[in-house]
Write a protein that holds these residues in place. Structure first.
Motif, mmCIF file in Angstrom:
data_model
loop_
_atom_site.group_PDB
_atom_site.id
_atom_site.type_symbol
_atom_site.label_atom_id
_atom_site.label_comp_id
_atom_site.label_asym_id
_atom_site.label_seq_id
_atom_site.Cartn_x
_atom_site.Cartn_y
_atom_site.Cartn_z
ATOM 1 N N GLU A 34 37.318 23.613 36.412
ATOM 2 C CA GLU A 34 37.059 24.101 37.778
ATOM 3 C C GLU A 34 38.263 24.792 38.401
ATOM 4 O OE1 GLU A 34 34.267 21.111 36.507
ATOM 5 O OE2 GLU A 34 36.449 21.013 36.661
ATOM 6 N N SER A 35 39.395 24.783 37.729
ATOM 7 C CA SER A 35 40.589 25.416 38.267
ATOM 8 C C SER A 35 40.568 26.897 37.890
ATOM 9 C CB SER A 35 41.849 24.741 37.716
ATOM 10 O OG SER A 35 43.009 25.327 38.281
ATOM 11 N N VAL A 36 40.016 27.701 38.770
ATOM 12 C CA VAL A 36 39.816 29.124 38.475
ATOM 13 C C VAL A 36 40.362 29.982 39.614
ATOM 14 C CG1 VAL A 36 37.783 28.723 37.042
ATOM 15 C CG2 VAL A 36 37.497 29.080 39.508
ATOM 16 N N ALA A 37 40.599 31.237 39.294
ATOM 17 C CA ALA A 37 41.055 32.187 40.302
ATOM 18 C C ALA A 37 39.953 32.449 41.318
ATOM 19 C CB ALA A 37 41.467 33.493 39.635
ATOM 20 N N ASP A 38 40.339 32.563 42.570
ATOM 21 C CA ASP A 38 39.388 32.928 43.617
ATOM 22 C C ASP A 38 38.767 34.284 43.282
ATOM 23 O OD1 ASP A 38 40.136 30.628 44.986
ATOM 24 O OD2 ASP A 38 41.597 31.669 46.244
ATOM 25 N N ASP A 39 37.468 34.386 43.444
ATOM 26 C CA ASP A 39 36.683 35.615 43.251
ATOM 27 C C ASP A 39 36.446 35.975 41.785
ATOM 28 O OD1 ASP A 39 36.543 36.007 46.054
ATOM 29 O OD2 ASP A 39 38.480 37.009 46.029
ATOM 30 N N SER A 40 37.466 35.872 40.916
ATOM 31 C CA SER A 40 37.286 36.301 39.522
ATOM 32 C C SER A 40 36.881 35.170 38.594
ATOM 33 C CB SER A 40 38.575 36.938 38.997
ATOM 34 O OG SER A 40 39.577 35.966 38.796
ATOM 35 N N ASN A 87 36.649 37.533 30.890
ATOM 36 C CA ASN A 87 36.522 36.440 31.859
ATOM 37 C C ASN A 87 37.746 35.526 31.828
ATOM 38 O OD1 ASN A 87 33.004 35.893 31.068
ATOM 39 N ND2 ASN A 87 33.898 37.325 32.524
ATOM 40 N N LEU A 88 38.366 35.428 30.657
ATOM 41 C CA LEU A 88 39.454 34.482 30.455
ATOM 42 C C LEU A 88 40.826 35.072 30.714
ATOM 43 C CD1 LEU A 88 38.100 32.979 27.109
ATOM 44 C CD2 LEU A 88 37.868 31.997 29.399
ATOM 45 N N CYS A 89 40.928 36.400 30.820
ATOM 46 C CA CYS A 89 42.268 36.997 30.931
ATOM 47 C C CYS A 89 42.390 37.964 32.099
ATOM 48 C CB CYS A 89 42.671 37.650 29.617
ATOM 49 S SG CYS A 89 41.506 38.872 28.979
ATOM 50 N N HIS A 90 41.767 39.147 32.021
ATOM 51 C CA HIS A 90 42.013 40.196 33.027
ATOM 52 C C HIS A 90 40.894 40.341 34.052
ATOM 53 C CE1 HIS A 90 45.681 42.573 32.978
ATOM 54 N NE2 HIS A 90 45.781 42.378 31.675
ATOM 55 N N GLU A 91 40.040 39.334 34.192
ATOM 56 C CA GLU A 91 38.949 39.462 35.170
ATOM 57 C C GLU A 91 39.479 39.661 36.580
ATOM 58 O OE1 GLU A 91 35.702 40.632 35.386
ATOM 59 O OE2 GLU A 91 35.425 39.155 33.782
ATOM 60 N N SER A 92 40.627 39.055 36.882
ATOM 61 C CA SER A 92 41.202 39.241 38.223
ATOM 62 C C SER A 92 41.501 40.713 38.486
ATOM 63 C CB SER A 92 42.482 38.405 38.370
ATOM 64 O OG SER A 92 42.190 37.030 38.309
ATOM 65 N N THR A 93 41.940 41.432 37.453
ATOM 66 C CA THR A 93 42.151 42.875 37.573
ATOM 67 C C THR A 93 40.839 43.597 37.827
ATOM 68 O OG1 THR A 93 44.069 42.799 36.099
ATOM 69 C CG2 THR A 93 42.942 44.923 36.329
ATOM 70 N N SER A 94 39.813 43.206 37.076
ATOM 71 C CA SER A 94 38.514 43.880 37.181
ATOM 72 C C SER A 94 37.846 43.648 38.520
ATOM 73 C CB SER A 94 37.596 43.391 36.046
ATOM 74 O OG SER A 94 38.164 43.689 34.787
ATOM 75 N N ILE A 95 38.247 42.605 39.232
ATOM 76 C CA ILE A 95 37.726 42.348 40.582
ATOM 77 C C ILE A 95 38.580 43.026 41.643
ATOM 78 C CG2 ILE A 95 37.279 40.554 42.299
ATOM 79 C CD1 ILE A 95 35.213 40.635 40.046
ATOM 80 N N ALA A 96 39.908 42.974 41.474
ATOM 81 C CA ALA A 96 40.811 43.480 42.517
ATOM 82 C C ALA A 96 40.815 44.998 42.620
ATOM 83 C CB ALA A 96 42.229 42.974 42.255
ATOM 84 N N LEU A 97 40.822 45.695 41.484
ATOM 85 C CA LEU A 97 40.995 47.148 41.532
ATOM 86 C C LEU A 97 39.792 47.907 42.086
ATOM 87 C CD1 LEU A 97 43.098 47.993 38.340
ATOM 88 C CD2 LEU A 97 43.844 47.485 40.680
#
Length: 774
Positions: free
Chosen positions: A744-750, A183-193
């Motif tokens: 609250e400053s988080v990446a969109d979607d992830s 959740n803190l590092c590569h979640e953006s990858t896990s959502i995008a791919l």
């Protein structure tokens, strides 16, 4: 306790090399294991030895080579240390006193030896029996109004066996509250791919690195975070592959590398050149840079069509395997060069140069780290990178593909076996079928959601399977407030860290075996399995005597907690830990395709690779094809809004690791490759910015976060270090700067914390009276 005396001096040597060998000796000496340490390292990453407890970079089939790196040495030395933290240590120190110790000093005390319980009357931890500890936790869990009042954090070092038992216990208990380090590092990858290529994992193997002719390294510092990766990059560079490093900080390890196993590199003292080109986008500028590359590729392809020459894009691949090419091509044509250059921070000539390198490469690998994922538009950036790679068919062919580089050694494996607050319904239904359960199907709390719930009083019980939650998370003051709101906190760990001191009203420290140690259960020594960044699963056996006879393995701790809590359970928790092959059988029953013949296949040296359909150009998307997606260049982000208010007084800060650090574990006070020695409270700053702010290198500043919620977030007393970083950008180490990241400053979607794009202003201040330690 340590105190620091800062020395700033440029580092002109290649990464690794003699400096790394010197550190190997220094770390073994620091942990008082000069002989034991060497013997332990000889078993690291070997067929009958243990897997490195550090990063998730794979090994070449776990062959008999002497395969480890400086980071691995530090991780192994810290775990195999001769130092001990017995109950007598806690009798001498209150928690209040220990809170004033540095993070380095806490962990440097050594291995914990006994389970400990916090006594609020004395403000000290005191010894408790394992049975009493499990009974206490079970009493708290069964006394909750609802299972969702408990959260269960997971570090990426937990084995597949421990993680699977853990998620099974927690879901049988009745919640999906699984905040984890992903959740803190590569979640953006896990959502995008998954949305673009059908699976949240990279498509390449080490074999592909051996055949690539072009490598794009985005937002990553391998010399510190994944040093063994530099061996692959060195070999690629030697055979003529073009390597482009894209990173705001000009990192030494991506310039030159000396392989300690290469006599030529070591004797030449110069090492091998790595990067053909170094591009420095401003923080958050990668999406615009990649769109600029796409725009050039489409422009050149349009010219090829016009002149009847060979197309630049892979027409056959696009037609057979993708959707929406026409839309992204037209979007690229319409995109403004002025916006691309302004938002990327990269001159147009450099964008054209990197685009041409990509367009003339036949086999291209794109790798990325948290420099891409920890931004508000992290998901959009990765999707845009997928667009670039799809244009020329660079996914699913030899020597090409996507390579997200994960952090801890089994962070990817944890997700595979169920550590996720939003596991697919198919997985949850399989648990119901295999174990005759009715597990919850509603999503649970992720890391940010867990902190918010603790602050709001909605969570009463926090359990951490490894890691250092209070230090790895954003908005430190508020995270600590949430932790202290809990009725009970309990942490499985090998060493003392800050999270054990930022405690609930009741608290437990539960010491466990490390991966280097022999794990003996009823049927004898046990091996555990892990999955690396390239989906390879292999088994790991400890070889050292446990640091204390009172330690339990992680699977044993989970099983005994489950047995104490779920009295009526039909799952034979205690029988499962007699032989870990029984746990692997259950993993196979739950995930029969991925883990077919699990126990047999891990007997093979190097293990086996889990299915990665995108590697075979099989796209598990709704359309059955890889998806080009439209992504706009952000023009109204929190950074843009803050800049409207503060103008050129606004800076963008990224948090990063020092070289003497892995994730939240601090091994020492130096950052060798960046030329910083004996100090961690430093801020790397562009020399022109230093002058513009009326400062000098060596001055001290405070940092103030800019966010529109009225909460004051500060981090004071940082030493200014002149560095090659884009104007308007700053870099500082975490956890020292974590308090500046708004929850609250988080990446969109992830919902990944935006730790690489924090708007801040600076204040000049005086030097601290006493030099800061970690």
């Amino acid at each position: 306790m340590s105190q620091s005396k800062a020395v700033i001096k440029p580092y002109h040597h290649p990464a690794a090399g003699w400096g790394a060998l010197k550190q190997v000796a220094a770390q073994l000496a620091l942990q008082k294991i000069p002989v034991k340490g060497v013997m332990t390292l000889l078993s690291q990453n070997q067929p009958d030895g243990f897997d490195c407890p550090g990063c998730a970079w794979p090994d070449k089939e776990h062959t008999s080579t002497f395969e480890f790196c400086e980071n691995g040495v530090k991780a192994v030395a810290a775990e195999a240390t001769a130092k001990r933290v017995p109950p007598a240590f806690f009798a001498q120190h209150t928690v209040t006193e220990l809170m004033d110790w540095s993070d380095f000093d806490l962990e440097n005390e050594g291995r914990l030896t006994h389970p400990m319980r916090y006594n609020p009357a004395t403000d000290k931890y005191e010894e408790i029996s394992w049975d009493a500890a499990f009974a206490l936790m079970a009493s708290h869990l069964n006394g909750l109004d609802h299972p969702d009042q408990a959260v269960f954090y997971t570090s990426g070092r937990a084995s597949n066996e421990a993680a699977f038992l853990y998620q099974l216990f927690v879901r049988a208990f009745g919640t999906n509250n699984f905040p984890d380090c992903s959740n803190l590092c590569h979640e953006s990858t896990s959502i995008a791919l998954p949305a673009t290529v059908g699976i949240g994992k990279g498509s390449v193997t080490l074999h592909d690195f051996e055949h690539a002719d072009t490598l794009l390294i985005f937002g990553q510092n391998p010399a510190t975070n994944h040093p063994r990766m530099l061996g692959e990059l060195r070999e690629a560079a030697k055979r003529g592959a073009r390597i482009v490093a894209i990173n705001p900080l000009k990192e030494r390890g991506l310039e030159r590398f000396a392989d300690p196993q290469s006599p030529f590199d070591m004797l030449s003292f110069k090492g091998s050149k790595i990067s053909s080109l170094f591009i420095q986008p401003k923080l958050g500028g990668d999406l615009a840079l990649i769109k600029g590359m796409i725009k050039f590729v489409i422009q050149w392809d349009d010219e090829a069509i016009l002149h009847g020459t060979e197309r630049v894009v892979d027409v056959d691949f696009i037609a057979e395997h993708t959707n929406n090419f026409a839309e992204i091509a037209e979007d690229a044509r319409q995109e403004s060069w002025e916006v691309i250059v302004e938002e990327s921070g990269v001159p147009l000539a450099q964008i054209e140069e990197i685009a041409r390198i990509y367009a003339t490469g036949d086999r291209v690998i794109a790798t990325w780290g948290m420099g891409i994922t920890q931004h508000k538009h992290g998901v959009a950036t990765i999707k845009t990178l997928v667009n670039l790679m799809l244009l020329r068919g660079n996914i699913g062919k030899e020597g090409a593909g996507l390579c997200p580089v994960r952090g801890h050694s089994n962070v990817q494996g944890n997700r595979t076996v169920g550590i996720y607050e939003k596991m697919p319904l198919e997985f949850l239904q399989r648990l119901d079928q295999v174990f005759d359960l009715n597990v919850p199907k509603a999503p649970g709390y992720d890391a940010v959601g867990a902190i918010e719930a603790m602050i709001a009083g909605k969570v009463k019980f926090f359990f951490g399977l490894g890691g250092n939650f209070s230090i790895s998370t954003p908005d430190t003051d508020r995270t600590w407030q949430g932790m202290r709101n809990c009725e009970m906190t309990a942490h499985v760990t090998t060493k003392l860290n800050r999270s054990h001191l930022v405690r609930g009203k009741q608290a437990l420290i539960l010491p466990c075996l490390g991966r280097t140690e022999i794990d003996t259960q009823a049927t004898g020594p046990q091996g555990v399995t892990v999955e690396d960044s390239m989906s390879m699963v292999h088994i790991s056996y400890g070889m050292n005597k446990p640091a204390s006879p009172h330690l339990l393995s992680e699977p044993a701790i989970v099983a005994r907690l489950a047995a104490a809590t779920l009295k009526g359970s039909s799952i034979p928790w205690l029988a499962l830990i007699e032989d870990y092959s029984k746990i692997r059988d259950l993993i196979e029953q739950t995930l029969p395709v991925a883990f077919k013949d699990y126990n047999e296949r891990i007997k093979r040296p190097g293990g086996f690779r889990l299915p990665v359909p995108s590697s075979e150009r099989i796209w598990n998307t709704a359309s059955g094809k890889a998806e080009f997606t439209l992504q706009a260049i952000p023009k109204n982000s929190p950074i843009h809004q803050a800049r409207e208010q503060y103008g050129d007084q606004l800076f963008v800060l990224m948090t990063t690791r020092s070289h003497d650090q892995y994730n939240t574990t601090i091994y020492g006070m130096d950052d060798r490759y960046r030329g910083v020695f004996g100090e961690r409270r430093v801020i790397f700053m562009n020399p022109a910015d230093i002058t513009r702010q009326g400062l000098q290198a060596g001055d001290w500043i405070n940092l103030v976060s800019v966010w529109q919620d009225g909460i004051k977030r500060r981090a004071d007393k940082f030493l200014v270090v002149a560095y090659d970083i884009p104007a308007g950008c700053l870099s500082g180490y975490y956890p020292e700067t974590n308090n500046l990241v708004p929850l609250e400053s988080v990446a969109d979607d992830s919902r990944t914390p935006t730790s690489k794009s924090i708007p801040v202003i600076i204040e000049k201040t005086t030097a601290p009276e006493v030099a800061h330690a970690a």
